[in-house]
Design a protein around this motif. Structure first.
Motif, mmCIF file in Angstrom:
data_model
loop_
_atom_site.group_PDB
_atom_site.id
_atom_site.type_symbol
_atom_site.label_atom_id
_atom_site.label_comp_id
_atom_site.label_asym_id
_atom_site.label_seq_id
_atom_site.Cartn_x
_atom_site.Cartn_y
_atom_site.Cartn_z
ATOM 1 N N LYS A 1 58.370 124.395 -8.419
ATOM 2 C CA LYS A 1 58.321 123.874 -7.057
ATOM 3 C C LYS A 1 57.178 124.578 -6.325
ATOM 4 O O LYS A 1 57.111 125.812 -6.308
ATOM 5 C CB LYS A 1 59.655 124.122 -6.351
ATOM 6 N N TYR B 1 46.507 120.394 -6.423
ATOM 7 C CA TYR B 1 47.809 120.179 -7.050
ATOM 8 C C TYR B 1 47.978 121.115 -8.238
ATOM 9 O O TYR B 1 47.041 121.356 -9.005
ATOM 10 C CB TYR B 1 47.958 118.729 -7.530
ATOM 11 N N GLY C 1 57.099 119.354 -4.189
ATOM 12 C CA GLY C 1 55.907 119.829 -3.492
ATOM 13 C C GLY C 1 54.600 119.402 -4.140
ATOM 14 O O GLY C 1 54.491 118.298 -4.682
ATOM 15 N N ASN D 1 54.924 124.973 -2.910
ATOM 16 C CA ASN D 1 54.511 124.797 -1.515
ATOM 17 C C ASN D 1 53.128 125.427 -1.321
ATOM 18 O O ASN D 1 52.493 125.859 -2.291
ATOM 19 C CB ASN D 1 55.542 125.397 -0.553
ATOM 20 N N ASN E 1 58.459 112.667 -7.628
ATOM 21 C CA ASN E 1 59.452 113.384 -6.823
ATOM 22 C C ASN E 1 58.806 114.492 -5.991
ATOM 23 O O ASN E 1 59.340 115.585 -5.856
ATOM 24 C CB ASN E 1 60.549 113.970 -7.710
ATOM 25 N N ALA E 2 57.631 114.187 -5.406
ATOM 26 C CA ALA E 2 56.877 115.188 -4.639
ATOM 27 C C ALA E 2 57.686 115.737 -3.466
ATOM 28 O O ALA E 2 57.533 116.907 -3.083
ATOM 29 C CB ALA E 2 55.562 114.593 -4.151
ATOM 30 N N SER E 3 58.538 114.918 -2.884
ATOM 31 C CA SER E 3 59.336 115.391 -1.750
ATOM 32 C C SER E 3 60.274 116.520 -2.160
ATOM 33 O O SER E 3 60.663 117.361 -1.339
ATOM 34 C CB SER E 3 60.149 114.229 -1.159
ATOM 35 N N GLU E 4 60.616 116.542 -3.435
ATOM 36 C CA GLU E 4 61.528 117.566 -3.960
ATOM 37 C C GLU E 4 60.788 118.764 -4.530
ATOM 38 O O GLU E 4 61.265 119.901 -4.448
ATOM 39 C CB GLU E 4 62.408 116.939 -5.052
ATOM 40 N N PRO F 1 50.195 113.055 -6.254
ATOM 41 C CA PRO F 1 51.512 113.695 -6.274
ATOM 42 C C PRO F 1 52.422 113.060 -7.321
ATOM 43 O O PRO F 1 52.344 111.853 -7.566
ATOM 44 C CB PRO F 1 52.059 113.443 -4.861
#
Length: 267
Positions: free
Chosen positions: A64, A156, A119, A66, A114-117, A111
């Protein structure tokens, strides 16, 4: 015909490899073979994050990521690990040039689904293979850190296995070699784990579904599958600690696990 191959290796695995391995790399380069190296560095990233007091977690085997984690990922992969590999190759008599996927837009990314999950983790959309061709043409081994970039300049974190598969596909090389700390894909036979000498994509999917392939090996075989669907003939998963493993994987075979295109099963 010019012989080329892409080699993927984790940063910690590379650090533990004997000088003989790099001697093989030098001999292959001197004989006209053109290697391309894509490396990871997960343990070093985790160690640095811990030292800096930054929490890290994984989702389905991917870190993950950020903004704070991404800064460390780039610092460790493109700054520390990449240059350690270049130095190691150089001190063993070969020539290498290190870069990341950001340089020249080498690895273009978007991305993951599942980028929202998860990052800033990316899928590769394109590889500027001309950059790699140019480096090889100058007589250097390209050593690539798997950081991707998009048109807006967003970086990324790319799984190294996925990045290596994409580089191999875009270069159209015949063989991708995944150097790990295991001798290949293992299957339990009569209560004992044995290395599978050859496995098809169909069989890999069955082994993932049954749980025989799990954890960090899943991205490796997934990247191999993506790679084989391009112009790559085969992917070989080997242990870097075996004597002569690189030369055997490139020229002779009979080492590790060969992953080959699916063949229609005979009834």
């Amino acid at each position: 015909m010019e012989q080329r191959f892409v080699m993927k290796c984790g940063g910690s695995t590379l650090a533990a490899l004997p000088d003989d391995f790099f001697g093989e790399l030098r001999e292959l380069q001197q004989s006209g073979v053109k290697p391309v190296i894509v490396h990871g560095g997960g343990p070093a990233i985790s160690e640095t994050l811990t030292k800096l007091g930054i929490e890290t977690e994984f989702v389905n085997g991917l870190r993950k990521t950020n903004d704070d984690v991404l800064d460390v990922v780039e610092m460790v992969l493109a700054g520390r690990i990449n240059k350690e590999i270049v130095r190691k190759i150089g001190t063993n008599g070969a020539q290498a040039l290190g870069l990341s996927g950001v340089d020249g837009g080498l690895i273009q990314a978007r991305p993951v689904a599942n980028a929202s999950e998860i990052g800033f983790v990316g899928d590769v959309t394109d590889v500027e293979s001309g950059i790699i061709e140019g480096i090889m043409g100058m007589g250097y081994i390209p050593v690539i850190a798997p950081i991707g970039i998009d048109a807006s300049g967003q970086r990324y974190n790319i799984n190294a296995d996925t990045a290596a598969g994409a580089v191999a596909s875009h270069l159209g090389v015949e063989r991708m070699i995944v150097v790990t700390d295991v001798p290949g894909i293992l299957k339990t036979v009569n209560g004992e784990k044995q290395v599978l000498p050859s496995v098809t994509v169909e069989e890999i999917e069955e082994m993932i579904a049954s749980g025989e392939i799990y954890g960090g090996m899943i991205p490796k075989v997934r990247a191999a599958i993506q790679c084989i669907q391009g112009r790559v003939r085969e992917v070989v998963i080997v242990s870097g600690q075996e004597a002569g493993v690189l030369t055997r994987a490139v020229r002779e075979g009979g080492v590790g696990t060969r992953i080959v295109q699916s063949k229609q099963r005979q009834v």
